[in-house]
Write an enzyme that holds these catalytic residues in place. Structure first.
Site, PDB file in Angstrom:
ATOM      1  N   HIS A 165      -7.467  -6.021   0.142  1.00  0.00           N
ATOM      2  CA  HIS A 165      -6.296  -5.169   0.284  1.00  0.00           C
ATOM      3  C   HIS A 165      -5.362  -5.630   1.406  1.00  0.00           C
ATOM      4  O   HIS A 165      -4.160  -5.810   1.193  1.00  0.00           O
ATOM      5  CB  HIS A 165      -6.743  -3.724   0.538  1.00  0.00           C
ATOM      6  CG  HIS A 165      -5.647  -2.730   0.576  1.00  0.00           C
ATOM      7  ND1 HIS A 165      -4.974  -2.297  -0.547  1.00  0.00           N
ATOM      8  CD2 HIS A 165      -5.084  -2.056   1.627  1.00  0.00           C
ATOM      9  CE1 HIS A 165      -4.048  -1.413  -0.195  1.00  0.00           C
ATOM     10  NE2 HIS A 165      -4.098  -1.248   1.116  1.00  0.00           N
TER      11      HIS A 165
ATOM     12  N   SER B  74       0.823  -1.196   0.000  1.00  0.00           N
ATOM     13  CA  SER B  74       0.000   0.000   0.000  1.00  0.00           C
ATOM     14  C   SER B  74       0.872   1.267   0.000  1.00  0.00           C
ATOM     15  O   SER B  74       1.678   1.451  -0.901  1.00  0.00           O
ATOM     16  CB  SER B  74      -0.961  -0.040   1.192  1.00  0.00           C
ATOM     17  OG  SER B  74      -1.974   0.921   1.050  1.00  0.00           O
TER      18      SER B  74
ATOM     19  N   ASP C 282      -9.011  -6.253  -4.588  1.00  0.00           N
ATOM     20  CA  ASP C 282      -8.685  -5.164  -3.666  1.00  0.00           C
ATOM     21  C   ASP C 282      -9.831  -4.159  -3.643  1.00  0.00           C
ATOM     22  O   ASP C 282     -10.166  -3.554  -4.671  1.00  0.00           O
ATOM     23  CB  ASP C 282      -7.376  -4.491  -4.106  1.00  0.00           C
ATOM     24  CG  ASP C 282      -6.845  -3.493  -3.092  1.00  0.00           C
ATOM     25  OD1 ASP C 282      -7.654  -2.817  -2.427  1.00  0.00           O
ATOM     26  OD2 ASP C 282      -5.613  -3.388  -2.965  1.00  0.00           O
TER      27      ASP C 282
END
Length: 301
Positions: free
Chosen positions: A276, A138, A238
């Site tokens: 995610h 991320s 995601d």
């Protein structure tokens, strides 16, 4: 638990700087050093939008455990997972930030300066130079590419990049569920103000700065001439970061000569499964991406 010889050796809370309580890292040495120059280190940078206190260096432990027993285990000389100062988050429901806490009031370039200081500490301590794969999840991906960007933002943006640190960039970068183009990310999520909020919280409100710090604007031919591999790993499941981010970074790298068929500046795409945070929470998908990256790096050494 370690074996009879005392390995693997796990070290947690290792301080790389005295700037705050979050300037620490975790290190794992799987086995006695062999001197094998084809062994690489795995250095991980966690995500959490630069501000989530519930995501830290411990988020790599599940993946690390899987890698210690994987078919690539003998190719890995060591693991490190980096903590860094976080941006303010006074409304966090469990652990709100305090304005007097230096660990929870970071603004760019504090985050990247901490990452650089941590890598420098590791390189000086373990002498692996460029023999490492920098892995980010991320916003940790943004930080990983900023290491390779070596960019200086002058007084125009009231921010600087710690280029005085003699950090040797990695052989390869693995981006997992990454944030590559911050202006595009915020625009895509224009109906979700929390995206603009966390980007502004970390970098200020000037969108020119958002663009300048984004990995898609890196000039890697100049700043990272010895880079051999970029792996972009992402899941279409995601729910927080859209696949368009991968497409934008893939296009930016291709325009600079990175290519799937190249042996010198290779570009690789891995499609993951899961949401995610699921990729690191369960560890299997993150471990799989690292295994593929380790194999690809060793084939070029």
């Amino acid at each position: 638990m370690g074996g009879a010889d005392g390995y693997p050796q796990n070290h947690r809370g290792v301080r790389y700087s005295d700037d705050s309580s979050l300037n620490t890292l975790e290190v794992c040495i799987p086995r006695p050093p062999t001197g094998d120059q084809k062994q690489v280190w795995i250095v991980f940078i966690h995500g959490g939008a630069w501000l989530d206190p519930e995501i830290d260096s411990s988020s790599f432990r599940k993946t690390q455990g899987l890698l210690l027993s994987s078919h690539q285990a003998d190719s890995i000389a060591g693991f490190a997972s980096i903590n860094y100062r976080l941006s303010p988050n006074p409304s966090h429901p469990k652990d709100p930030s305090n304005p007097s806490d230096p660990a929870r009031n970071a603004k760019h370039p504090d985050h990247i300066n901490d990452v650089l200081a941590a890598i420098l500490y590791l390189q000086e301590t373990y002498r692996f130079e460029d023999r490492y794969i920098l892995v980010g999840h991320s916003c940790g991906v943004t930080l990983a590419f900023q290491v390779a960007m070596k960019r200086y933002w002058g007084s125009q943006y009231e921010s600087t990049f710690a280029l005085e640190l003699n950090v040797v960039p990695p052989l390869a970068i693995l981006g997992v569920e990454g944030l590559y183009d911050l202006p595009a990310l915020v625009k895509h999520h224009s109906s979700e103000p929390e995206y603009r909020d966390f980007v502004s919280n970390a970098f200020g409100s000037d969108e020119a700065v958002w663009a300048a710090v984004s990995p898609t604007t890196g000039e890697y031919e100049e700043s990272w001439p010895d880079g051999t591999l970029v792996v972009l790993a992402h899941s279409r499941e995601d729910e927080l970061v859209e696949w368009k981010q991968v497409d934008l970074m893939h296009c930016a790298l291709r325009s600079q000569g990175w290519d799937e068929a190249s042996n010198e500046r290779r570009l690789k795409l891995i499609e993951l499964r899961g949401k995610h945070d699921q990729v690191w929470e369960e560890g299997k998908e993150l471990a799989r991406a690292i295994e593929v990256t380790v194999e690809a790096v060793r084939n070029t050494m």
